[in-house]
Design a protein around this motif. Structure first.
Motif, PDB file in Angstrom:
ATOM      1  N   ALA A   1       7.853  -7.502 -40.681  1.00  0.00           N
ATOM      2  CA  ALA A   1       7.531  -6.510 -39.763  1.00  0.00           C
ATOM      3  C   ALA A   1       7.297  -5.298 -40.180  1.00  0.00           C
ATOM      4  O   ALA A   1       6.547  -4.360 -39.727  1.00  0.00           O
TER       5      ALA A   1
ATOM      6  N   ALA B   1       3.607  -5.465 -41.011  1.00  0.00           N
ATOM      7  CA  ALA B   1       2.933  -5.431 -39.952  1.00  0.00           C
ATOM      8  C   ALA B   1       2.797  -3.921 -39.748  1.00  0.00           C
ATOM      9  O   ALA B   1       1.834  -3.556 -39.088  1.00  0.00           O
TER      10      ALA B   1
ATOM     11  N   PRO C   1      -0.102  -7.164 -36.816  1.00  0.00           N
ATOM     12  CA  PRO C   1       0.992  -7.954 -36.392  1.00  0.00           C
ATOM     13  C   PRO C   1       0.910  -9.234 -36.264  1.00  0.00           C
ATOM     14  O   PRO C   1       1.862 -10.060 -36.524  1.00  0.00           O
TER      15      PRO C   1
ATOM     16  N   CYS D   1       0.852 -10.995 -39.578  1.00  0.00           N
ATOM     17  CA  CYS D   1       2.235 -11.200 -40.388  1.00  0.00           C
ATOM     18  C   CYS D   1       3.221 -12.003 -39.520  1.00  0.00           C
ATOM     19  O   CYS D   1       4.046 -12.708 -40.203  1.00  0.00           O
TER      20      CYS D   1
ATOM     21  N   CYS E   1       7.206  -8.204 -35.231  1.00  0.00           N
ATOM     22  CA  CYS E   1       6.031  -7.693 -35.789  1.00  0.00           C
ATOM     23  C   CYS E   1       5.423  -6.714 -34.794  1.00  0.00           C
ATOM     24  O   CYS E   1       4.867  -5.681 -35.129  1.00  0.00           O
TER      25      CYS E   1
END
Length: 452
Positions: free
Chosen positions: A368, A371, A377, A380, A400
């Motif tokens: 996270a 991200a 995001p 990830c 994320c």
């Protein structure tokens, strides 16, 4: 009336053409990254066995700065140069970028800089694909697609996550927008480069989450623990803010170094001395180098963060600070592995505070914070599945995407374009993160006034 089917023979020929083009590129990128990982492992073990090498970090900084000023051309821009070239070809990516960043990253790690390795792998992929494109006289969109494939190949060879590497290569270009015309070549390149790198016997770190969830609601099994989801949401906000802090700290320190010390050689020396001073105060070398493994018993590392008591509450702050200083001073490497360290150790701390599973929250923090800092995001989330398994996919995705929104319009790649703003009142459409930051940079204005 139904739409006509696509011209299948033509489509197959295009796919075959890309596959044939990418096989030699993936072999080169995968092999170079295998060599890089071996050299990096050797440098890390050598520094761990000889802790005194840290005291030569300022001298190593002088060497890195000299190499780039003497031979670098525009290689200094690193990943941002590749992103800019994919958006608008013209500046060119010099082939020398690959050996320069490989050598300088190994030097950084040998002498104790706190940096990563993703930047090196991506630049190797970008430089090789640019040279390859010139060799075959590719231009226009084909050249841009080839560069994205090179980025995916480098990322995949490094982390052995071909699906995440594919999405990362097309998601990192712009905030909020993904162009899928590069996805198949990028996927081909990522899979092949990972196979080549693994075939050389290059070791990749294995992670594991032991936490298993079995939730009952009204005597029925459900797939979501609402209490756990609430904890993940709270942690995701912290991860997003941390990703923001990392990027801003690097840029702020760069501004301060540039306007206060001015000379890049002096900046490297000062940065190296600051790192030495902080490490001396800490009393150990857990927070320099990659940080994947600890070279002392009871040390803090990414691996240790998956266990209770495997990190101090301040571990993420120390790694953030030392990495920001290292990169701002001109040393080479990357940001992603330090971001993994920061996220995993912060996740360890938040799990302790909220009474959550440590290994799960270390894994969530791992992806996270990455991200948030890179504005990727989706990549990830997929990386979480490839590294930790699919059992906790929902938590990975929530963390994320929430972290991504809470990181604001900032990130470690200043060449990223804002295609779709994260908030409706944000007007800087299609500007780069670097342009947005420059327009709102009061610190630089203040430093300029002070220097007059």
């Amino acid at each position: 009336m139904p739409h006509p089917l696509p011209n299948s023979p033509s489509t197959l020929l295009v796919l075959l053409r890309w596959l044939l083009l990418l096989i030699p590129l993936a072999f080169v990128v995968g092999s170079l990254n295998a060599l890089f990982l071996y050299l990096l492992d050797y440098a890390s073990h050598t520094r761990a066995d000889n802790p005194y090498l840290l005291y030569f970090l300022p001298l190593a900084g002088l060497v890195v700065v000299f190499i780039y000023r003497r031979f670098g051309k525009n290689s200094e821009s690193g990943n941002n140069l590749i992103i800019d070239e994919i958006h608008q070809p013209g500046a060119g990516i010099p082939a020398r970028m690959a050996p320069l960043v490989l050598i300088s990253t190994v030097v950084t790690h040998l002498f104790g800089g706190s940096a990563g390795r993703e930047g090196t792998a991506v630049q190797i992929g970008g430089a090789c694909s640019a040279a390859y494109g010139k060799l075959f006289k590719l231009s226009g969109r084909d050249y841009q697609i080839l560069l994205s494939a090179g980025v995916a190949a480098g990322f995949s060879a490094l982390f052995s996550t071909p699906l995440a590497a594919t999405i990362f290569a097309i998601e990192v270009l712009a905030v909020g927008r993904i162009r899928f015309d590069s996805v198949i070549p990028a996927l081909f390149a990522a899979i092949l480069a990972d196979l080549v790198c693994s075939a050389w016997g290059t070791p990749h770190t294995q992670y594991k989450i032991d936490f298993l969830e079995h939730v009952m609601l009204f005597e029925h099994v459900v797939h979501v623990d609402l209490i756990m989801l609430g904890k993940v949401l709270i942690a995701a906000v912290a991860f997003g803010i941390t990703g923001y802090l990392f990027g801003e700290t690097v840029f702020v320190l760069k501004d301060i170094f540039k306007h206060v010390f001015k000379n890049p050689y002096l900046i490297a020396v000062i940065g190296g001395l600051i790192v030495i001073g902080i490490v001396s105060l800490i009393g150990n070398q857990d927070y320099i180098g990659l940080g994947v493994n600890s070279y002392r018993e009871g040390g803090v590392s990414i691996i240790s963060a998956f266990n209770e008591g495997g990190a101090e509450w301040y571990s993420w702050m120390l790694k953030l600070l030392l990495t920001a200083i290292t990169l701002a001073a001109g040393f080479k490497g990357g940001e992603v592995t330090p971001l993994f360290f920061i996220g995993a150790t912060l996740g360890n701390t938040l799990a302790w505070i909220m009474g959550a599973p440590v290994d799960l929250f270390a894994a969530i923090g791992f992806i996270a914070v990455f991200a948030a800092a890179t504005n990727t995001p989706l990549a990830c989330t997929i990386m979480g599945v490839e590294l930790f398994g699919s059992d906790h996919l929902l938590y990975f995705a929530v963390a994320c995407f929430v972290a991504y929104y809470f990181s604001g319009h900032t990130g470690i790649y200043s060449a990223q374009r804002v295609a779709v703003p994260k908030s409706t009142n944000f007007a800087a459409h299609e500007k780069t993160l670097g342009e947005i930051r420059a327009a709102n940079n009061r610190l630089v204005s203040w430093l300029k006034k002070r220097s007059k």
